[in-house]
Design a protein around this motif. Sequence first.
Motif, PDB file in Angstrom:
ATOM      1  N   LYS A 176       0.844  -1.190   0.000  1.00 54.65           N
ATOM      2  CA  LYS A 176       0.000   0.000   0.000  1.00 54.65           C
ATOM      3  C   LYS A 176       0.882   1.243   0.000  1.00 54.65           C
ATOM      4  N   ARG A 178       1.589   4.856   1.412  1.00 51.23           N
ATOM      5  CA  ARG A 178       1.312   5.730   2.547  1.00 51.23           C
ATOM      6  C   ARG A 178       2.131   7.004   2.408  1.00 51.23           C
ATOM      7  N   LEU A 215       2.194  -1.800  -6.399  1.00 50.73           N
ATOM      8  CA  LEU A 215       0.807  -1.340  -6.301  1.00 50.73           C
ATOM      9  C   LEU A 215      -0.020  -1.754  -7.508  1.00 50.73           C
TER      10      LEU A 215
END
Length: 431
Positions: A176, A178, A215
Motif C-alpha cells: 500500500k 502511505r 501497487l
Amino acid sequence: MTMWGLFLLNLLPIGILLALSRKNAVPFLTSSLLHPYFFLALILLLYNIDFLVLGAGQSATRLSEMSASIPVRDVWYAFAVFSALQAALVAGILLAGAVHVPNRAVVGGGIRAARVVGAMLVVVSVAVTFGSLALGVSFLSLDVTHQNFYRENQALWLVKSLCNPAMALYVLSSGKWRHSDFLVLAGAVAVATLGGSRSSVLFASAIAGMKFALLGWRIRQSWTLVAIPALGAILLVLRFYLREQWRYGSIVDFVAAQGGVVGTFFSTAEVSMADAFTMAYIYSDDIAVFPFQGFLFAASLLIPRSFWPGKPISPSGSFTDALSPTRWEITRSELTVTGFGDMLLEFGLVGALIACALFAFVWGYLVKKSAKAIHSVYQRFVFVALYWSVYSFVRGDMGNLGGLLWPFVLVYVIWRIAAYFIKDRVVRGSH
C-alpha cells in the motif's frame, strides 16, 4: 574495425540483455524497465557511448587531476578489450539463465519489524546528518570535503550508508502507498545528497518505480522518454550545487563551459568510465594492484585501519595513487577505475574475462533465484541489493560493491533481530 564498428558490434550483447529482461519476468514487477538486466543494459550502453565520445575527442583524458594524454589508437585497443569483457559478462548471465532454479515458497513475515527498523534507521540518519554542524560546513565547500568528512567520521559514514537500504526495506515492505513512504524516500535522498552522492537519486527512483509496480501500476516504455531526461536534469543540478558551484557564477555558465547539456555528461569527468578503463589498460604495468585486492578490500571494509594498518586500499585507490598522486595524498578521494578496469588490473586480460563471466554467472543466478519467490519482504530486499550491486560494480569497482553490500547485510541483521520481538498482525492481504 572502426570505433563505430565496435560500438555496433557491442549492441548485440546489450540487445541480448534487453531480450532477457522481457523474457525473465519478475512477479511483482509490471514492466521489464525495472528488471536488473534492463538496468545493466542501460549502464553498458552509456559505457559504449562514452568510448565513442572519448575516441572522437582530442586525445586528452577527462579525468580530473590527470593531464595524461590518450592516443586514439590506444582508445580503440581499450575499447576492443572492453568489448571482450562485456561479452564475457553477458555470457555469464546467459549461463546462469540455463541453470534450473526450482520454485520455492518463501515464508513471509517481518513486515512490522521492517517498517519499524526502516523508519527508525532513516530518522536516525536524517537527525544525525542535519545535526552535524561540520557536515553543514562541508556542504558549502568543495566536493573533496564531503569525502574527507566521511572518511574522518566513520560512524557518520556508517549511519549514512544504512539509510538507503533502510529506505528500501521500509518502502517495499507494504503493498500500500502511505504518505510516510514519500517522507522516508525524501529523507534518504536528502541524507545521501548532503553526503555528496548523486546516485542516490537513481536509487530512490528505482525504489519508487518498484513501489508503483508493487501497487499494480503498469510502467510503460514511453515513460522513459520523460523519466531519463528528468533524472539527467536532476543529476546535472545536483552536480552543479554539490561540486561545481564554487567554480562558476551560475548553472548556465557551468553548462556553457562544458559545451552544452550533453557535454556535461560525456565531455567531462561526469561519466568518465571509458577514460578510467583506457587509462587502466595503458598503465596497467605501473599500477600496483595484486590479485583479489578488490575482494579483500571489500571483505574487510568494516575493519578499521587502526586495527589493521596493512589493510589494502581499493583498486581505485591504487589507480588514483599511481596516476594522480597529489589528489590521493591530499584528499584520499578515488577516481573509480570501473569494475572492468578493476578485473583487468587484478587478473590481466585472460583472468579478467574469467572473473567477469564468474561475477555475472553468480549475479545472474541470484537474480533468477530471487525472482522465483519475490512475494515476501525478504526477497524484495534481496532483489534491490542485487539490482543496485551491478551499478556499483560496473560504475565503481569491487570496493564500491562492498560498500553497497555491507550496509544491506547490517540492515538485514538488525531487521531479523527486531522481527524476533516485533510480531506481525494477522491481516488478510498483508503480503
